[in-house]
Design an enzyme around this catalytic site. Structure first.
Site, PDB file in Angstrom:
ATOM      1  N   ASN A   1     -17.562  -9.882   3.092  1.00 50.07           N
ATOM      2  CA  ASN A   1     -16.233  -9.910   2.487  1.00 50.07           C
ATOM      3  C   ASN A   1     -15.811 -11.120   2.980  1.00 50.07           C
ATOM      4  O   ASN A   1     -15.935 -11.335   4.363  1.00 50.07           O
ATOM      5  CB  ASN A   1     -15.173  -8.600   2.660  1.00 50.07           C
TER       6      ASN A   1
ATOM      7  N   GLY B   1     -11.343  -9.463   0.238  1.00 48.67           N
ATOM      8  CA  GLY B   1     -11.092  -7.889   0.941  1.00 48.67           C
ATOM      9  C   GLY B   1     -11.672  -8.122   2.276  1.00 48.67           C
ATOM     10  O   GLY B   1     -11.716  -6.914   2.872  1.00 48.67           O
TER      11      GLY B   1
ATOM     12  N   HIS C   1     -19.011 -10.778   9.687  1.00 50.61           N
ATOM     13  CA  HIS C   1     -19.944  -9.590   9.701  1.00 50.61           C
ATOM     14  C   HIS C   1     -20.312  -9.058   8.113  1.00 50.61           C
ATOM     15  O   HIS C   1     -19.703  -9.391   7.029  1.00 50.61           O
ATOM     16  CB  HIS C   1     -18.883  -8.336  10.095  1.00 50.61           C
TER      17      HIS C   1
HETATM   18  P1  AMP Z   1     -13.948  -6.082   5.906  1.00 53.43           P
HETATM   19  O1  AMP Z   1     -13.212  -5.505   5.089  1.00 53.43           O
HETATM   20  O2  AMP Z   1     -15.190  -6.654   5.289  1.00 53.43           O
HETATM   21  O3  AMP Z   1     -13.516  -7.113   7.094  1.00 53.43           O
HETATM   22  O4  AMP Z   1     -14.528  -4.753   6.854  1.00 53.43           O
HETATM   23  C1  AMP Z   1     -14.059  -4.284   8.117  1.00 53.43           C
HETATM   24  C2  AMP Z   1     -14.897  -3.082   8.484  1.00 53.43           C
HETATM   25  O5  AMP Z   1     -14.735  -2.822   9.813  1.00 53.43           O
HETATM   26  C3  AMP Z   1     -14.015  -1.914   7.873  1.00 53.43           C
HETATM   27  O6  AMP Z   1     -14.852  -1.306   6.897  1.00 53.43           O
HETATM   28  C4  AMP Z   1     -13.879  -1.168   8.929  1.00 53.43           C
HETATM   29  O7  AMP Z   1     -13.892   0.346   8.706  1.00 53.43           O
HETATM   30  C5  AMP Z   1     -14.671  -1.352  10.107  1.00 53.43           C
HETATM   31  N1  AMP Z   1     -13.916  -1.366  11.545  1.00 53.43           N
HETATM   32  C6  AMP Z   1     -12.674  -1.909  11.840  1.00 53.43           C
HETATM   33  N2  AMP Z   1     -12.453  -1.385  12.984  1.00 53.43           N
HETATM   34  C7  AMP Z   1     -13.859  -0.939  13.416  1.00 53.43           C
HETATM   35  C8  AMP Z   1     -14.042  -0.320  14.780  1.00 53.43           C
HETATM   36  N3  AMP Z   1     -13.489  -0.403  15.813  1.00 53.43           N
HETATM   37  N4  AMP Z   1     -15.519   0.246  14.847  1.00 53.43           N
HETATM   38  C9  AMP Z   1     -16.379  -0.170  13.488  1.00 53.43           C
HETATM   39  N5  AMP Z   1     -15.971  -0.596  12.672  1.00 53.43           N
HETATM   40  C10 AMP Z   1     -14.665  -0.892  12.688  1.00 53.43           C
END
Ligand code: AMP
Ligand code: ZN
Length: 123
Positions: A96, A102, A109
Site C-alpha cells: 500500500n 491505504g 512494507h
Molecule cells: P498498511 O495499511 O499497508 O500501512 O498496513 C499496516 C499494517 O501494519 C496493518 O495491517 C497493521 O495491522 C499492521 N501493524 C500495525 N502495527 C503493528 C504491529 N505493532 N505489529 C504488527 N503489525 C502491525
C-alpha cells in the site's frame, strides 16, 4: 526514524512475532491478520513509501520480493504443483502506498496474505 513503529520493531523496542530476520530485512506477523497467514516483510532501513525508492533501492526491492515466496512456503501458504501440473495454494503480495493506497504505517512494507482466497474476507 525515532517515532516509526516499524523501526521500533526492528530495534526490538516493540515486540513482534518474527518469522524471518537477516541483516537487511525483518518479517513479522501482522497484528490484525486478514487471513490465516498474514505477515509483513520490511527493509530494516527506514524508507517511507514505495514512491520514495529509486535506482539505489533496486537490489533491496528485488530481495524483498524474492523473500515472499520463500517465506510464504515456510508459513504454509506456498504455491504447490501436483504431478499433473495442477497448482494449488498461493497468497497475495501487497504494498500500500500513500493515503489513497491505504498506507497506514509509513515504513515500506509488503504484506503477504495467504489462505483460501483471503481477499474474499474482511480486508
Ligand atoms: P498498511 O495499511 O499497508 O500501512 O498496513 C499496516 C499494517 O501494519 C496493518 O495491517 C497493521 O495491522 C499492521 N501493524 C500495525 N502495527 C503493528 C504491529 N505493532 N505489529 C504488527 N503489525 C502491525
Ligand atoms: Zn521506520
Amino acid at each position: 526514524m525515532s517515532n516509526c513503529i516499524f523501526c521500533k520493531i526492528v530495534a526490538k523496542q516493540i515486540p513482534s512475532s518474527v518469522v524471518y530476520e537477516d541483516d537487511e530485512f525483518l518479517a513479522f506477523k501482522d497484528i490484525h491478520p486478514a487471513a490465516p497467514v498474514h505477515f509483513l516483510i520490511i527493509p530494516k532501513q527506514h524508507v517511507e513509501t514505495l514512491s520514495d525508492t529509486s535506482t539505489e533501492h533496486m537490489s533491496m526491492l528485488g530481495k524483498m520480493l524474492a523473500l515472499a515466496p520463500r517465506l510464504a512456503k515456510e508459513q504454509g501458504c506456498g504455491l504447490s504443483r501436483d504431478a499433473d501440473g495442477q497448482v494449488s495454494g498461493g497468497y497475495k503480495t501487497l504494498i500500500n502506498t500513500g493515503p489513497d493506497g491505504g498506507q497506514e504505517v509509513y515504513h515500506l512494507h509488503m504484506h503477504v496474505i495467504g489462505g483460501p482466497q483471503p481477499w474474499r474476507g474482511q480486508r
